[in-house]
Design an enzyme around this catalytic site. Structure first.
Site, PDB file in Angstrom:
ATOM      1  N   ASP A 129       0.913  -1.338  -0.106  1.00 36.04           N
ATOM      2  CA  ASP A 129       0.007   0.089   0.038  1.00 36.04           C
ATOM      3  C   ASP A 129       0.844   1.197  -0.032  1.00 36.04           C
ATOM      4  O   ASP A 129       2.134   1.061   0.236  1.00 36.04           O
ATOM      5  CB  ASP A 129      -1.031   0.125   1.331  1.00 36.04           C
ATOM      6  CG  ASP A 129      -2.160   0.812   0.912  1.00 36.04           C
ATOM      7  OD1 ASP A 129      -2.423   1.316  -0.192  1.00 36.04           O
ATOM      8  OD2 ASP A 129      -3.052   0.505   1.600  1.00 36.04           O
ATOM      9  N   THR A 130       0.238   2.463  -0.349  1.00 38.66           N
ATOM     10  CA  THR A 130       1.010   3.572  -0.465  1.00 38.66           C
ATOM     11  C   THR A 130       0.065   4.803  -0.004  1.00 38.66           C
ATOM     12  O   THR A 130      -1.172   4.621   0.062  1.00 38.66           O
ATOM     13  CB  THR A 130       1.703   3.712  -1.768  1.00 38.66           C
ATOM     14  OG1 THR A 130       2.379   4.969  -2.016  1.00 38.66           O
ATOM     15  CG2 THR A 130       0.700   3.626  -2.872  1.00 38.66           C
TER      16      THR A 130
END
Length: 542
Positions: A363-364
Site C-alpha cells: 500500500d501507499t
C-alpha cells in the site's frame, strides 16, 4: 482485524471548490493541502504539504525513506512528470548481494535459487527519493519553500494527532517488523501500535522534518540524516553509502499516453508500471469491453482478460530502461495482436508473471490536487510495503523503504539487481484529458492493484460517464498472483457466478484489498474532487 468494509455504501458526494480541491487518504493531510491554498499557494504547494503530512498521519504507507512521483498539467497547459526514485547501491552487484544474504542465512549461496531477494531487511533498501522530490516540486512549480510547506507535518508530528481507523489497523505490522530498540521506540507506544483515536506524537520524525525544512533536501542526502541512513544500513550488513545518497538526482521524464475512447490517458514510463495500464486500455478498446452494460459479466470478463495480458507483458519486459530495452507495449498495433488471444472464456495459458509477490497487497499514498488557475497534480509517495524494510535510521525516525525487494538475483531476469539500477516500480500517478479544458488527476493505490484500478476508474468515467465519487465507489475486481479473479463482497452475486461459468477462478476478498483512489478535476475553471470510500480520507474544496 481489517476494518469492516465488506458491506459499505458510500454516502459521500463529489466535492466542489472555487479556489482549489484536495483529495487524500487521511483528513488531516487534506487539511494541510487546503491550508497552503488558503495561504496563497498553488496545487503543487498543496501536493507537497499534503504528502509531507501523510508521512506523519499515515506513516504506515509512506515516509521520507521512500520515493515520490508526479504527473501534472500546469496552468500554462504543459503536461509533465517528476520521478524521484532511488536506485540500488553502487556496490549492489548480484555477487555482492547474494554473498551478503548467504552469510545472513548461513548457506553457501552458490546454487541457483539458494538465496533470493527477501521481502524486508537491509538488502532491500534503495536510495530514498522523497526529500529531493518534494524540494524539486516546490522549486520548479510552487510559490513556497519547504520551510513553509512542511509546517503542518511538523506540527502533527510534535504536537500530536489522533490515529484514524485504517491507519491503526495497518500500524499493527510494526509490532513484528521492527526489531531494534530505536525503531520500536520511534513507532510503538509502550511496545504496542496505537489504537483507533489514540493521540500520538512522532517527535524524532518531527525533528527530521524540521531539519529538511531548514536546510532543504541536502539534510537527507549530504547531511547528518544521510549519515544516519548509511550507518543504519551498513550496521545491518547492507551496501548503501553516503556517496549513493549524495549522487541522487530527480528526473523529469516524458509521460507515456494513449487515447481511450476520445480521452487521453497519461502514465509514467518505465521503470514504473504505467505501460501495463495503457496496454490494458488499448486491448480493452480492441475487444469492446466498455460497450457492455455496466452490470453485465461480459464487461468484467473482457476488461479482466485485457488486464491479464497486459500484466504478463509488463512483468516480462518493464525494467529500468537504462539497463533493458522495452518493446512498445502501449502501441495500438501491439494491443491489436494481443486482443486476438481473448475469447469468451478465461485464458489460463497466460500467467500473471509477478516480478515480486511482496507487492501484491502493498500500500501507499496517492493524493490529487487542482487549483483555479488550471494546475492539476497527481502525487504519489511511498516506501513500498507498509513500514518498509524494517530499518529505521538511527534517531531520525525515518523508516527506510524495501523497494529493492522487487529486484531479482537471476542474471537473466530483466529486473536483476545492478549498481545504480532502479527497481521495477509499482507507483502510478495518473492524468486524464477529456478535452482541452477538462483535466483530471487520479490514481488508485495498492501495489499491483494500481493499473487494475486505473483501468476501472478510467472506464467508469469515460465509458459510463459516472460522477467522480461514483466512479470510485463502484465494486472492483482484481487479478491475483495465483491466477484467481478476486471481487469485492458487494458486487452483484450473479456476476461472480457467471464469471465462474466463463472459466474464471472467482474469489471474494475484503474491500480493503481493492486499493485506495483519489481524483481531482479542473473543468473549464470548475473544480471537483472525490476520495476513496475504502480509506479514511476526505476530499476538500476551497
Amino acid at each position: 482485524m481489517e476494518p469492516d468494509l465488506d458491506r459499505f455504501t458510500s454516502r459521500r458526494s463529489t466535492v466542489y471548490g472555487q479556489r482549489g480541491v484536495v483529495a487524500t487518504s487521511q483528513p488531516l493531510a487534506s487539511e494541510a493541502g487546503i491550508a497552503m491554498l488558503r495561504e496563497g499557494g498553488n496545487a503543487f504547494d498543496a501536493a507537497v504539504a499534503a504528502a509531507a503530512a501523510l508521512n506523519v498521519v499515515e506513516p504506515t504507507s509512506t515516509g521520507l525513506g521512500g520515493d515520490v512521483f508526479a504527473l501534472y498539467r500546469t496552468a500554462d497547459g504543459d503536461v509533465g512528470a517528476m520521478r524521484a526514485c532511488g536506485g540500488a547501491p553502487a556496490d549492489a552487484t548480484i555477487a555482492n548481494v547474494r554473498a551478503a544474504l548467504a552469510a545472513d542465512e548461513g548457506v553457501d549461496g552458490d546454487e541457483p535459487g539458494e538465496v533470493e531477494m527477501p521481502a524486508t531487511g537491509t538488502q532491500t533498501v534503495t536510495v530514498p527519493g522523497t526529500a529531493r522530490g518534494w524540494e524539486a516540486t516546490a522549486e520548479r512549480f510552487g510559490e513556497f519553500g519547504l520551510d513553509r510547506l512542511l509546517r503542518p507535518a511538523i506540527r502533527y508530528a510534535k504536537s500530536g494527532y489522533p490515529v484514524s481507523e485504517v491507519v491503526a489497523d495497518a500500524w499493527t505490522q510494526a509490532e513484528t517488523l521492527f526489531e531494534t530498540d530505536h525503531a520500536r521506540e520511534a513507532y510503538l507506544f509502550d511496545g504496542e501500535s496505537p489504537s483507533v483515536g489514540q493521540r500520538v506524537t512522532l517527535p524524532r520524525l518531527g525533528d527530521s522534518l524540521e531539519r529538511v525544512a531548514e536546510a532543504g533536501a541536502d539534510a537527507v542526502y549530504t547531511g547528518e540524516i544521510g549519515e544516519a541512513i548509511a550507518e543504519e544500513v551498513q550496521a545491518a550488513g547492507g551496501l548503501l553509502t553516503v556517496d549513493d545518497l549524495a549522487d541522487f538526482e530527480v528526473e523529469w521524464p516524458e509521460p507515456v499516453s494513449t487515447t481511450y475512447h476520445g480521452a487521453e490517458v497519461y502514465e509514467l514510463p518505465p521503470n514504473n508500471q504505467g505501460l501495463i495500464a495503457l496496454e490494458a486500455l488499448n486491448i480493452a478498446a480492441e475487444v469492446g469491453a466498455g460497450e457492455y452494460d455496466y452490470d453485465a459479466p461480459e464487461r468484467v470478463h473482457y476488461f479482466a482478460e485485457s488486464l491479464k495480458l497486459a500484466f504478463h507483458d509488463g512483468h516480462r519486459y518493464i525494467s529500468d530502461p537504462e539497463y533493458e530495452a522495452i518493446p512498445p507495449l502501449s502501441s495500438t498495433a501491439w494491443a491489436r495482436r494481443r486482443a486476438a488471444e481473448i475469447g469468451e472464456r478465461a485464458n489460463h495459458d497466460v500467467g500473471f508473471g509477478v516480478p515480486d509477490a511482496n507487492a501484491e497487497d502493498a500500500d501507499t499514498v496517492l493524493l490529487t490536487v487542482a487549483d483555479a488557475a488550471g494546475n492539476v497534480v497527481s502525487y504519489i509517495n511511498s516506501r513500498f510495503a507498509g513500514f518498509g524494510s524494517g530499518l529505521v535510521a538511527g534517531e531520525t525516525g525515518i523508516a527506510l523503504q524495501n523497494r529493492g525487494s522487487s529486484f531479482s538475483l537471476d542474471p537473466d531476469h530483466p529486473n536483476r539487481i545492478a549498481p545504480g539500477k532502479r527497481p521495477f516500480h509499482t507507483l502510478l500517478p495518473g492524468l486524464l484529458r477529456f478535452d482541452e479544458d477538462d483535466w483530471a488527476a487520479f490514481g488508485v493505490m495498492g501495489g499491483y492493484m494500481q493499473p487494475q484500478g486505473h483501468l476501472q476508474v478510467v472506464s467508469n468515467l469515460v465509458d459510463y460517464g459516472m460522477p467522480l465519487q461514483r466512479a470510485l465507489d463502484e465494486p472492483r475486481w482484481r487479478y491475483r498472483e495465483s491466477g484467481a479473479l478476486a471481487v469485492e463482497p458487494h458486487i452483484d452475486g450473479s456476476v461472480g457466478a457467471k464469471l465462474s461459468r466463463r472459466g474464471h477462478d472467482v474469489t471474494t476478498l475484503p474491500a480493503s484489498r481493492f486499493g485506495g483512489a483519489q481524483i481531482a478535476r479542473w473543468r473549464d475553471g470548475v473544480l471537483s474532487a472525490a476520495t476513496e470510500p475504502r480509506k479514511d480520507g476526505t476530499a476538500q474544496g476551497y
